[in-house]
Design a protein around this motif. Structure first.
Motif, PDB file in Angstrom:
ATOM      1  N   GLY A 372       0.854  -1.181   0.000  1.00  0.00           N
ATOM      2  CA  GLY A 372       0.000   0.000   0.000  1.00  0.00           C
ATOM      3  C   GLY A 372       0.888   1.228   0.000  1.00  0.00           C
ATOM      4  O   GLY A 372       1.702   1.432  -0.910  1.00  0.00           O
ATOM      5  N   PHE A 373       0.775   2.033   1.052  1.00  0.00           N
ATOM      6  CA  PHE A 373       1.641   3.211   1.177  1.00  0.00           C
ATOM      7  C   PHE A 373       2.717   3.011   2.245  1.00  0.00           C
ATOM      8  O   PHE A 373       3.441   3.943   2.580  1.00  0.00           O
ATOM      9  N   LYS A 374       2.837   1.778   2.781  1.00  0.00           N
ATOM     10  CA  LYS A 374       3.863   1.499   3.784  1.00  0.00           C
ATOM     11  C   LYS A 374       5.126   1.015   3.091  1.00  0.00           C
ATOM     12  O   LYS A 374       5.124  -0.034   2.440  1.00  0.00           O
ATOM     13  N   PRO A 375       6.230   1.743   3.223  1.00  0.00           N
ATOM     14  CA  PRO A 375       7.476   1.310   2.582  1.00  0.00           C
ATOM     15  C   PRO A 375       8.249   0.347   3.477  1.00  0.00           C
ATOM     16  O   PRO A 375       8.174   0.412   4.714  1.00  0.00           O
ATOM     17  N   ASP A 414      14.081  -0.591   7.245  1.00  0.00           N
ATOM     18  CA  ASP A 414      13.138   0.457   7.635  1.00  0.00           C
ATOM     19  C   ASP A 414      11.755   0.062   7.148  1.00  0.00           C
ATOM     20  O   ASP A 414      11.542  -0.105   5.939  1.00  0.00           O
ATOM     21  N   TYR A 415      10.834  -0.094   8.102  1.00  0.00           N
ATOM     22  CA  TYR A 415       9.455  -0.410   7.764  1.00  0.00           C
ATOM     23  C   TYR A 415       8.550   0.562   8.513  1.00  0.00           C
ATOM     24  O   TYR A 415       8.519   0.553   9.751  1.00  0.00           O
ATOM     25  N   ALA A 417       7.416   3.100  10.680  1.00  0.00           N
ATOM     26  CA  ALA A 417       8.154   3.855  11.705  1.00  0.00           C
ATOM     27  C   ALA A 417       9.182   2.983  12.420  1.00  0.00           C
ATOM     28  O   ALA A 417       9.794   3.417  13.404  1.00  0.00           O
ATOM     29  N   ILE A 418       9.398   1.741  11.954  1.00  0.00           N
ATOM     30  CA  ILE A 418      10.321   0.814  12.616  1.00  0.00           C
ATOM     31  C   ILE A 418      11.649   0.815  11.868  1.00  0.00           C
ATOM     32  O   ILE A 418      11.699   0.603  10.656  1.00  0.00           O
ATOM     33  N   ALA A 419      12.729   1.058  12.600  1.00  0.00           N
ATOM     34  CA  ALA A 419      14.079   1.018  12.032  1.00  0.00           C
ATOM     35  C   ALA A 419      14.871  -0.066  12.752  1.00  0.00           C
ATOM     36  O   ALA A 419      15.004  -0.035  13.986  1.00  0.00           O
ATOM     37  N   LEU A 420      15.368  -1.038  12.010  1.00  0.00           N
ATOM     38  CA  LEU A 420      16.161  -2.133  12.569  1.00  0.00           C
ATOM     39  C   LEU A 420      17.537  -2.111  11.914  1.00  0.00           C
ATOM     40  O   LEU A 420      17.659  -2.331  10.713  1.00  0.00           O
ATOM     41  N   LYS A 421      18.533  -1.821  12.715  1.00  0.00           N
ATOM     42  CA  LYS A 421      19.904  -1.803  12.218  1.00  0.00           C
ATOM     43  C   LYS A 421      20.775  -2.614  13.159  1.00  0.00           C
ATOM     44  O   LYS A 421      20.674  -2.483  14.385  1.00  0.00           O
ATOM     45  N   VAL A 485      20.012 -15.760  14.833  1.00  0.00           N
ATOM     46  CA  VAL A 485      19.422 -14.459  15.106  1.00  0.00           C
ATOM     47  C   VAL A 485      18.281 -14.257  14.108  1.00  0.00           C
ATOM     48  O   VAL A 485      18.478 -14.344  12.896  1.00  0.00           O
ATOM     49  N   ALA A 486      17.097 -14.021  14.615  1.00  0.00           N
ATOM     50  CA  ALA A 486      15.909 -13.928  13.765  1.00  0.00           C
ATOM     51  C   ALA A 486      15.835 -12.579  13.063  1.00  0.00           C
ATOM     52  O   ALA A 486      16.361 -11.567  13.548  1.00  0.00           O
ATOM     53  N   ASN A 487      15.159 -12.572  11.931  1.00  0.00           N
ATOM     54  CA  ASN A 487      14.883 -11.352  11.167  1.00  0.00           C
ATOM     55  C   ASN A 487      13.369 -11.250  10.990  1.00  0.00           C
ATOM     56  O   ASN A 487      12.814 -11.750  10.000  1.00  0.00           O
ATOM     57  N   PRO A 488      12.670 -10.642  11.943  1.00  0.00           N
ATOM     58  CA  PRO A 488      11.196 -10.732  11.971  1.00  0.00           C
ATOM     59  C   PRO A 488      10.510 -10.199  10.722  1.00  0.00           C
ATOM     60  O   PRO A 488       9.579 -10.824  10.211  1.00  0.00           O
ATOM     61  N   LEU A 489      10.937  -9.061  10.200  1.00  0.00           N
ATOM     62  CA  LEU A 489      10.241  -8.478   9.053  1.00  0.00           C
ATOM     63  C   LEU A 489      10.446  -9.300   7.786  1.00  0.00           C
ATOM     64  O   LEU A 489       9.503  -9.525   7.015  1.00  0.00           O
ATOM     65  N   ALA A 490      11.670  -9.748   7.546  1.00  0.00           N
ATOM     66  CA  ALA A 490      11.945 -10.537   6.342  1.00  0.00           C
ATOM     67  C   ALA A 490      11.293 -11.907   6.413  1.00  0.00           C
ATOM     68  O   ALA A 490      10.794 -12.427   5.412  1.00  0.00           O
ATOM     69  N   GLU A 491      11.290 -12.512   7.603  1.00  0.00           N
ATOM     70  CA  GLU A 491      10.761 -13.864   7.745  1.00  0.00           C
ATOM     71  C   GLU A 491       9.233 -13.905   7.752  1.00  0.00           C
ATOM     72  O   GLU A 491       8.642 -14.946   7.449  1.00  0.00           O
ATOM     73  N   TYR A 492       8.609 -12.805   8.108  1.00  0.00           N
ATOM     74  CA  TYR A 492       7.141 -12.731   8.088  1.00  0.00           C
ATOM     75  C   TYR A 492       6.699 -11.629   7.123  1.00  0.00           C
ATOM     76  O   TYR A 492       5.757 -10.905   7.377  1.00  0.00           O
ATOM     77  N   TYR A 493       7.404 -11.584   6.011  1.00  0.00           N
ATOM     78  CA  TYR A 493       7.178 -10.592   4.965  1.00  0.00           C
ATOM     79  C   TYR A 493       5.734 -10.619   4.470  1.00  0.00           C
ATOM     80  O   TYR A 493       5.099  -9.581   4.279  1.00  0.00           O
TER      81      TYR A 493
END
Length: 729
Positions: A372-375, A414-415, A417-421, A485-493
């Motif tokens: 949608g409009f969420k990058p 970056d998803y 308002a969430i920034a994971l670095k 080490v898990a990657n929550p956004l990529a794994e539950y894309y």
């Protein structure tokens, strides 16, 4: 037209005299698919059948009969008369030495104490196998499903757990991990694959610490031992088209070069269920691999470069772009991946049991997506190295491998308002001892220690044991620790295609498992019976909580989390050109959930069928000119989210329980072989089963409860495909 078809599929004998014989390997196992032809008449070539038998016309001037088979040294016989020929081919590589054949297409590594099934090119040819995610249709251990109803991403399951707990290597290099876990299985074309090793239970310490419940190792086509030319074309009824071209050439006795290329696209708008969303995303992909290999008596070196570019567009049928159709919900993804690898081995010809190897790999992975409009913008840079030394202790009954490894992962995500670095730096060391007594008793003990700059010291002990009883019974046991080490956004894309609010409730700790397993195999002539049981205990697990319709929570588990998996598999054949596989799997995955409301409740994991039955039947006509394969899968019920009721429930103790119905899938393929061409026609999901309403509230994609991440079954109906393969050996 009828005359053209007639000449394509009918072979007319040209000679009255025949030469017959049988081709086997050094252990007298029959070799199917060996190319047999006269040196002065390649057009009359034939293939050996499933029993290794062949029959070829003998021309008047026929004298030199040539035998060629991938992975074996070619052989030429001088034929003076029409006597029956017994031919034994010698392997080019010792890699599969000790492999036992069950049903020809199913290989079990007989020597390894780790239960390892080898999926060969023969098995891969039973289906279209366009990419790695589609390579397990006839496999009872690995299952594949779509992760959602929009993006087209697929996920695998082994021992009931998702593929993120499986270490997936490309030629022993950790590869499909991190950001690549989203679409990575779509990034390995099927025509590039030589074989796939499926190791069950915690694996060897040599390849890293992320192996928790099993390992997939994909061997790609080697430039020195593959077809000079392989062209594969694929088309299906939805408009998906693929072209694959593999080229290989030996430049000299020491140098060889290969080019593997792939291009595919789907530009058709498909909405068979009428919900206003594309059932499959439109996409285009370009994938290239160039590799070089140098071989001498004391040095083997290879290096290569991979490049991938893929674009995906999905969402509502009316969506064209964010700028031109701002009122339509759209999904877009643009991925670029560049990877360099090198593998160097120093050999000791007078001491073949000794060796020193160095593996290096560097990759950069960029992925830009919009829901949608969420990058969601993500980047991963990885540097990996593994130095391995092997030798014996006293004699070859006692061997060991030891070495040092290094891994550097740099993530930037970056998803909304969430920034994971994070920047992970992990040096490690390992030692693995192997005891082998007459190839009947094998013990493998491994220890590795890794120091993680963010999570401290991690110690991973592992043990594997194999014992043969008589000639036909084998017991295997395994136990060990793994962490990742898990990657929550990529794994539950796929779950990001929703209006759910993503909440990471706390800093996520590494996932840690202890996996215990056993398997027992009995061979009775043409019948093999295998049973296995594996249990995985999580010391810590990242919970992806989708119990409430408005939220996607991530947090560390507090309480029990475990997985149990049992499999019974029967393989029969080949008998009179028939092969049959029947398997039943039962899994139970439970997680302690409820942290958003301060509760601890043990619940079954969602979207996972507890039961699965697979039946695969294959028949090959004499000399394997025609082959027919069919696979029937029954998938049992599974717990899914109750989207209507979950939003109103505040307690996990009274969480509404809903189950998806069981369903049956049927896949089939017919193929016709010629010396250089193979034509195939097949279908997937021929029962036409489709999940009803795979997208929740598709009419209001910008509303609070819109969700396309609740897919548990096929989204499109039956797929019909056709294609051909051309080989020049």
């Amino acid at each position: 037209m009828k005359y053209i078809i007639f000449f394509i599929f009918i072979s007319i004998p040209s000679f009255a005299q025949f030469i017959e014989g049988k081709v086997t390997d050094k252990s007298k196992q029959p070799l199917p698919g060996v190319l047999v032809f006269w040196s002065n008449n390649t057009n009359s070539a034939v293939f050996t059948d499933q029993e290794g038998l062949f029959k070829i016309d003998k021309p008047a001037d026929g004298k030199f009969l040539i035998f060629k088979f991938l992975g074996y040294f070619p052989d030429t016989l001088v034929v003076e008369n029409s006597n029956y020929l017994n031919v034994s081919l010698k392997e080019e590589s010792q890699q599969l030495e000790g492999v036992i054949v069950n049903g020809n297409a199913t290989l079990i590594d007989k020597l390894s104490p780790i239960h390892t099934e080898i999926i060969t090119t023969k098995t891969l040819a039973k289906a279209a196998c366009c990419n790695l995610s589609e390579s397990f249709e006839t496999n009872a251990s690995v299952s594949v499903s779509y992760a959602d109803a929009v993006t087209g991403s697929k996920q695998i399951q082994l021992l009931g757990l998702s593929g993120t707990y499986v270490q997936t290597n490309i030629e022993n290099i950790p590869n499909i991990r991190g950001l690549a876990s989203t679409f990575g299985f779509n990034y390995v074309p099927g025509t590039w694959i030589q074989s796939i090793d499926v190791g069950k239970g915690v694996g060897s310490v040599v390849n890293g610490y992320e192996n928790m419940i099993g390992a997939l190792n994909v061997e790609l086509k080697k430039p020195e031992a593959s077809e000079r030319v392989l062209l594969n074309m694929y088309f299906n009824n939805f408009g998906r088209s693929e072209a694959n071209l593999n080229l290989a050439k030996k430049l000299s006795k020491k140098w060889a070069v290969g080019l593997l290329s792939h291009g595919s696209f789907l530009k058709t708008k498909i909405d068979n269920n009428g919900d206003g969303f594309l059932d499959l995303p439109k996409y285009d992909q370009v994938n290239l691999l160039n590799r070089w290999k140098y071989t001498s008596d004391r040095l083997v070196a290879q290096f290569g470069l991979k490049y991938l570019k893929e674009n995906r567009v999905g969402g509502q049928v009316s969506f064209e772009s964010r700028e031109n159709t701002p009122n339509s919900y759209g999904f877009t993804n643009n991925t670029q991946r560049v990877e360099f690898f090198s593998k160097t081995a120093i050999l000791f010809p007078d001491k073949p049991y000794r060796g020193l190897g160095l593996i290096l790999n560097a990759s950069t992975h960029n992925s830009d997506s919009y829901f949608g409009f969420k990058p969601y913008f993500a980047n991963q840079n990885t540097l990996y190295g593994n130095l391995i030394y092997q030798d014996i202790i006293g004699n070859t009954n006692h061997t060991y491998k030891t070495g040092l490894s290094f891994l550097n992962d740099n993530y930037d995500e970056d998803y909304a308002a969430i920034a994971l670095k994070r920047n992970e730096i992990v040096p490690g060391a390992f030692f693995e001892y192997s005891f082998n007594h007459l190839d009947r008793t094998n013990l493998l003990v491994g220890l590795r220690n890794d120091f993680h700059n963010l999570y401290g010291n991690q110690f991973s002990p592992r043990i594997h044991f194999k014992q043969e009883f008589g000639q036909n019974q084998t017991l295997r046991l395994s136990a060990g620790r793994g962490f990742r080490v898990a990657n929550p956004l990529a794994e539950y894309y796929g779950n990001l295609v929703s209006s759910r609010s993503v909440r990471i409730l706390e800093p996520l700790n590494p996932e840690v498992t202890w996996t215990f397993g056993s398997s027992y195999m009995v061979n009775i002539k043409k019948l093999s019976i295998a049973g296995e049981f594996y249990y995985t205990h999580f010391e810590n697990q990242m919970i992806a909580d989708m119990e409430h319709a408005e939220y996607l929570y991530f947090y560390n588990t507090e309480g029990k989390s475990n997985a149990k998996s049992a499999l019974l598999e029967l393989n029969y054949g080949p008998v009179k050109n028939w092969e049959v596989k029947l398997a039943y799997r039962y899994v139970q995955i439970q997680q302690t959930m409820g942290k958003p409301y301060g509760e601890k409740v043990l619940l079954d994991k969602m979207f996972l069928p507890k039961e699965r039955v697979l039946l695969n039947v294959g028949y090959a006509f004499p000399y394997e000119k025609w082959k027919i394969d069919g696979t029937l899968q029954w998938n049992g019920k599974r717990r899914i989210a109750d989207m209507e009721a979950s939003a109103d429930h505040k307690s996990y103790f009274s969480m509404p329980t809903t189950f998806a119905p069981s369903f049956v899938n049927l896949n089939g393929q017919v193929s016709r072989n010629f010396p250089r061409f193979e034509y195939y026609l097949g279908g997937e999901n021929l029962t036409g089963f489709k999940q009803k309403d795979p997208i929740y509230k598709p009419q209001h994609p910008f509303s609070t409860h819109f969700d396309a991440g609740m897919a548990w079954g096929p989204v499109v109906g039956a797929t019909i495909y056709t294609g051909f393969r051309y080989k020049l050996i």
